[in-house]
Design a protein around this motif. Structure first.
Motif, PDB file in Angstrom:
ATOM      1  N   LEU A   1     109.804  45.268  24.946  1.00  0.00           N
ATOM      2  CA  LEU A   1     111.077  45.739  25.489  1.00  0.00           C
ATOM      3  C   LEU A   1     110.901  46.822  26.549  1.00  0.00           C
ATOM      4  N   PRO A   2     111.038  46.456  27.800  1.00  0.00           N
ATOM      5  CA  PRO A   2     110.942  47.467  28.858  1.00  0.00           C
ATOM      6  C   PRO A   2     112.026  48.522  28.665  1.00  0.00           C
TER       7      PRO A   2
ATOM      8  N   ILE B   1     103.923  51.888  22.255  1.00  0.00           N
ATOM      9  CA  ILE B   1     104.769  52.132  23.418  1.00  0.00           C
ATOM     10  C   ILE B   1     103.801  52.300  24.568  1.00  0.00           C
ATOM     11  N   SER B   2     103.768  51.312  25.453  1.00  0.00           N
ATOM     12  CA  SER B   2     102.710  51.319  26.458  1.00  0.00           C
ATOM     13  C   SER B   2     103.150  50.561  27.699  1.00  0.00           C
ATOM     14  N   GLU B   3     102.338  50.645  28.710  1.00  0.00           N
ATOM     15  CA  GLU B   3     102.590  49.910  29.960  1.00  0.00           C
ATOM     16  C   GLU B   3     102.348  48.423  29.723  1.00  0.00           C
ATOM     17  N   GLN B   4     103.303  47.618  30.102  1.00  0.00           N
ATOM     18  CA  GLN B   4     103.149  46.170  29.972  1.00  0.00           C
ATOM     19  C   GLN B   4     103.633  45.518  31.259  1.00  0.00           C
TER      20      GLN B   4
ATOM     21  N   MET C   1     104.935  44.658  39.026  1.00  0.00           N
ATOM     22  CA  MET C   1     104.446  45.906  38.444  1.00  0.00           C
ATOM     23  C   MET C   1     104.453  45.847  36.916  1.00  0.00           C
ATOM     24  N   SER C   2     103.836  46.859  36.325  1.00  0.00           N
ATOM     25  CA  SER C   2     103.988  47.000  34.884  1.00  0.00           C
ATOM     26  C   SER C   2     104.811  48.263  34.642  1.00  0.00           C
ATOM     27  N   ALA C   3     105.389  48.362  33.445  1.00  0.00           N
ATOM     28  CA  ALA C   3     106.295  49.477  33.164  1.00  0.00           C
ATOM     29  C   ALA C   3     106.231  49.788  31.684  1.00  0.00           C
TER      30      ALA C   3
END
Ligand code: SF4
Ligand code: SF4
Lengths: 566, 342
Positions: free
Chosen positions: A40-41, A88-91, A99-101
């Motif tokens: 989930l961004p 909780i990390s950049e995906q 991009m990743s977020a």
């Protein structure tokens, strides 16, 4: 009322495109299978990203708040199913830039267990519109048509207290996409109930529902549901019109549907609310209904999975965060023909290099296109000035002139041709016989201009900071001297002597003189700008002028956007 | 699984420069056949000579400019220029005239300005005007319609390539001024229109024979309109501009000014209206601009025909209006959706 007599208007240009919609309307909407992981961004909307309030290891229930809104233009994120937060990390997220977020990743437990929801509102009409908006905000609803603008803002009539027209956009003009079509066929009642709630929030005089005439089933379903509602709530249903509009791409674009339904034009650089109109999407209406009548936050949406590249095209009700890959599997996997992964429709969507991306609030369609559906771009040829692009542009721009100036990187001139009114609908590029990727050029020009303005703003801030600092230094100096002088004076006085020159005045004068000199220096010789040609000087002042206008405009808009939620 | 990225829109494009050029060339076929019937093999040779010259020049220049050759050469634009020019030249024009005019059109008028899409002037018309100014005598020697086929294939080749007139025939007796030309000469001899129109160079509503050429270009033009290759604004505006101006003067003095229909069906009016003025590169791009541009060509054509030094004015009129295009375009921009009235 479904008055056929209600007048419709036309917008300039547009295209008749092959719809290719039947492909995905063969089966009813099915529930997507729950994946093992939901990604989930924190930002699935326009505005400030949400801020996580859970951490790895936390157990969450379906519907539970996991990230809250920060700032006004922002909405929270909820857990789409029950399970455990794993990280909780950049995906990698679906975004044109690839991009990743930051994302919250939840491992589902398979129970899909709801949290205890707050009590639903028995009668929304007794609810104060601002409380209603808060509820909408808390449930994380954004425009589900694609832009993802927080919906509660668009349910605020602002200073007007009420608006004239609420439009429910059922045009769904892009080829292939059928999620709104299916939603209308299967959930017309919820849509209309949602519409009534939004209408209450906006105190709209009339509601217009525009449905393209290539969706007769959806239209019929809506009319039927409307008749039923009217039997029960006659008072709420006057001045609501369900209208068939001609199928012309991009009739579903906001400004265009406003023109088609009301004959009014949204001001260039403006919003529909400027002329007392607000547009909402079908999905948003249903989400609003769920939020108010069932207290459910927005945790899933309908997504069209279609194209010749997937075995079983259909519409799925997908919990947010579900990887596209899982959906494709549920649809029988890819066919031999799969060539391109398009998020959104074939006219305004964007490609992604992979299917390992989560569904977010703004994704309405995953188009698994074959070579024939989305061929490699043909080699670009010179513009022959045929004017086809101008003919089809729904905003009546001159794409070929804009192309010329973006090609020449003349970003000032291109704005004279109203670059920022371009809705990137792709009509111009589609008809261009020279296969010029016009939209690509326009996006590039927009990005460049934004970057320039940002740089300019940054340097403005830096300059201001410098000036403030200088001022502070000078002021402190003056104060120090003043103190010294006082001390001396006191000393002198005690010695009984007096001075002809008023030293207090002199010190201040000296300090002021220094400030003036400094300012003069800054004013006359700002760094990097000496030795400019007249042309450059002119351009700079033009940009300054425009920026000023822009700021003014923003200020004006701030008023309407930043009205607090009462 | 990995997919390639491209930018929207993704749908297969429906339009193509090459297809447009090809369609324009197809639309010329009826007119070319008609010219062939009236003027004989010379038309055929002109087209061949011009096409070979145009394609060679195009390839040469592209090579010199270090561009890819194959694709631009195949786009049909050079070929179209060549054919338009070839039709506009007299059917027995010597080969070097055609070569010079075509080479000038492609090299100077097209590529010196940057190639396809960048040339402000219609290359075919530049080529035509260069020939008209440089070789006025050869340029006014038209075969009288229907006499063309009196020359066989080899006789025509001999005339055009070797400059040899067949012994059995007097070339001079077979060439004559075009109707527009004749009209001008006769008028200067103070004949009245009604007297002149009894002479055999006049047909039913235009110049004898020429009216059929005009009609066949009109047919081709209508097909282009139907196929959406061109839009109606320019041809209609041009023909109306010509027609109304001619009608105005004809009404004032029908002895000195020829009837409007004669103007529409003589010289290059139809070819100009549907095939030359509509060249997108050099025409106005806005709808209102196209009306102004077309009407301007029509009116200028009439003025040059009637009072100018040349019998037909289409080429000059087109070039003159080409000059005005940037200005016209600037002042006829459509109003952007939602723009406040200024
Ligand atoms: S459609 Fe393409 S070739 Fe035609 S004018 Fe527009 S940009 Fe130029
Ligand atoms: S992409 Fe922009 S310029 Fe092109 S047709 Fe759409 S609005 Fe007009």
């Amino acid at each position: 009322m479904t008055a056929k007599s209600k007048r419709l208007w036309h917008f300039n240009g547009g295209l008749h495109l092959p719809g290719n919609k039947k492909m995905s309307t063969g089966q009813p909407i099915a529930r997507a299978r729950l994946p093992k992981h939901l990604i989930l961004p924190l930002q699935q909307h326009i505005g400030e990203p949400a801020e996580p309030i859970v951490k790895a290891g936390d157990k969450v229930l379906k519907g539970q708040l996991i990230a809250h809104a920060t700032g006004y233009v922002s909405v929270p994120v909820h857990a789409p199913s029950s399970g455990t937060v794993v990280e909780i990390s950049e995906q990698a997220v679906p975004h044109p830039s690839g991009m990743s977020a930051p994302c919250i990743v939840i491992e589902t437990d398979g129970h899909d267990e709801w949290m205890t929801l707050p009590k639903p509102v028995p009668d929304y009409k007794k609810m104060n519109p601002s409380a209603l908006r808060n509820r909408i905000r808390e449930t994380g609803i954004v425009g589900l048509g694609g832009a993802g603008f927080p919906s509660f803002i668009k349910m605020n009539p602002g200073a007007r207290m009420s608006i004239d027209t609420l439009i429910l956009n059922g045009a769904e003009c892009e080829p292939y996409i059928t999620c709104d079509d299916m939603l209308m066929r299967e959930h017309a009642k919820e849509i209309l109930s949602g519409l009534l709630i939004i209408r209450h929030a906006l105190q709209a005089r009339q509601c217009l529902i525009g449905i393209e005439d290539n969706k007769p089933e959806a239209y019929a379903a809506m009319v039927e549901a409307f008749e039923n509602i009217r039997k029960q709530q006659a008072a709420d249903t006057d001045n609501i019109h369900i209208l068939k509009i001609p199928t012309i791409y991009p009739a579903g674009s906001e400004k265009q549907i406003v023109t088609v339904l009301t004959g009014k034009e949204v001001p260039s650089n403006g919003l529909p609310i400027d002329i007392g109109i607000v547009c909402h999407n079908m999905g948003t209406a249903v989400a609003t209904y769920h939020a108010v009548m069932r207290s459910q936050p927005l945790v899933s949406r309908i997504v069209t999975i279609t194209g010749q590249g997937v075995k079983n095209p259909c519409n799925l009700d997908v919990p947010f965060g579900t990887p596209i890959k899982d959906l494709i599997e549920q649809c029988g996997g890819y066919t031999e023909e799969i060539k391109r992964m398009i998020i959104g429709g074939p006219m305004m969507g964007y490609t992604m290099p992979t299917d390992e991306l989560p569904i977010t609030k703004t994704i309405n369609c995953v188009l698994c296109a074959s070579e024939q559906e989305a061929p490699d771009p043909r080699p670009q040829m010179p513009c022959i000035r045929c004017g086809e692009c101008t003919k089809v542009c729904p905003v009546q721009l001159l794409p070929q002139q804009m192309y010329w100036y973006s090609h020449a990187k003349d970003f000032d001139k291109i704005q004279d041709y109203h670059l920022f009114d371009c809705i990137e609908c792709g009509c111009c590029a589609y008809v261009c016989p020279s296969h010029i990727p016009l939209v690509h050029y326009f996006r590039y020009a927009k990005t460049e201009i934004w970057a320039q303005e940002r740089d300019k703003q940054k340097s403005d801030i830096a300059r201001k900071r410098h000036e403030f600092r200088q001022e502070r230094i000078d002021r402190e100096k003056a104060e120090r001297e003043e103190r010294m002088r006082k001390k001396k004076e006191a000393l002198k006085k005690s010695q009984g002597g007096s001075n002809e020159l008023d030293p207090k005045k002199a010190a201040i004068q000296a300090a002021m003189e220094r400030v003036r000199k400094k300012n003069e220096e800054i004013g006359i010789n700002p760094k990097n700008t000496d030795g400019l040609t007249e042309e450059q000087q002119r351009k700079i002042s033009e940009v300054d002028e425009r920026r000023k206008r822009l700021q003014q405009h923003e200020k004006d808009n701030e008023h309407s956007i930043n009205t607090p939620i009462d | 699984m990995h997919f390639n990225n491209t930018s929207s829109p993704f749908l297969e494009p429906q339009n193509d420069v090459t297809i447009i050029m090809r369609r324009v060339i197809y639309a010329l076929i009826p007119g070319v056949i008609c010219c062939f019937i009236l003027f004989g093999w010379g038309v055929f040779f002109n087209i061949i000579i011009a096409s070979v010259t145009a394609l060679s020049c195009e390839a040469l220049i592209l090579a010199l400019r270090g561009r890819a050759i194959a694709r631009p050469l195949n786009d049909g634009s050079a070929l179209l220029t060549a054919i338009l020019l070839a039709i506009a030249l007299p059917s027995l024009a010597p080969w070097w005239l055609t070569v010079t005019a075509t080479a000038f059109a492609i090299i100077i008028a097209k590529h010196l300005y940057g190639g396809l899409g960048y040339n402000p002037f219609n290359p075919a018309m530049i080529g035509y005007v260069v020939a008209l100014i440089s070789f006025p005598q050869q340029m006014t020697q038209w075969l009288a319609p229907h006499t063309g086929l009196h020359f066989s294939f080899s006789e025509t080749a001999a005339i055009q390539f070797l400059g040899k007139t067949p012994a059995t025939l007097q070339l001079d007796s077979m060439t004559m001024a075009t109707p527009l030309d004749a009209l001008k000469t006769q008028l200067s001899l103070s004949q009245t229109i009604s007297e002149i129109s009894t002479t055999p160079i006049f047909g039913i509503f235009g110049g004898a024979g020429w009216e059929w050429i005009g009609l066949s270009f009109l047919i081709g033009g209508c097909w282009l309109l139907f196929m959406g290759v061109i839009r109606w604004h320019i041809p209609i505006a041009m023909l109306l501009g010509l027609f109304l101006t001619a009608m105005f003067f004809h009404t004032i003095d029908s002895d000195t000014y020829s009837p409007p229909l004669f103007h529409l069906f003589s010289g290059g009016a139809m070819l100009g209206a549907f095939f030359i003025a509509t060249d997108p590169v050099t025409a106005s791009t806005t709808n209102r601009g196209r009306l102004i541009y077309g009407a301007g060509i029509g009116i200028l054509t009439y003025i040059i025909r009637t009072w100018g030094g040349y019998p037909d004015g289409v080429a000059f009129a087109v070039l003159l209006m080409n000059m005005g295009v940037p200005t016209i375009d600037y002042y006829t921009q459509p109003r952007v959706l939602g723009a406040r009235d200024e």
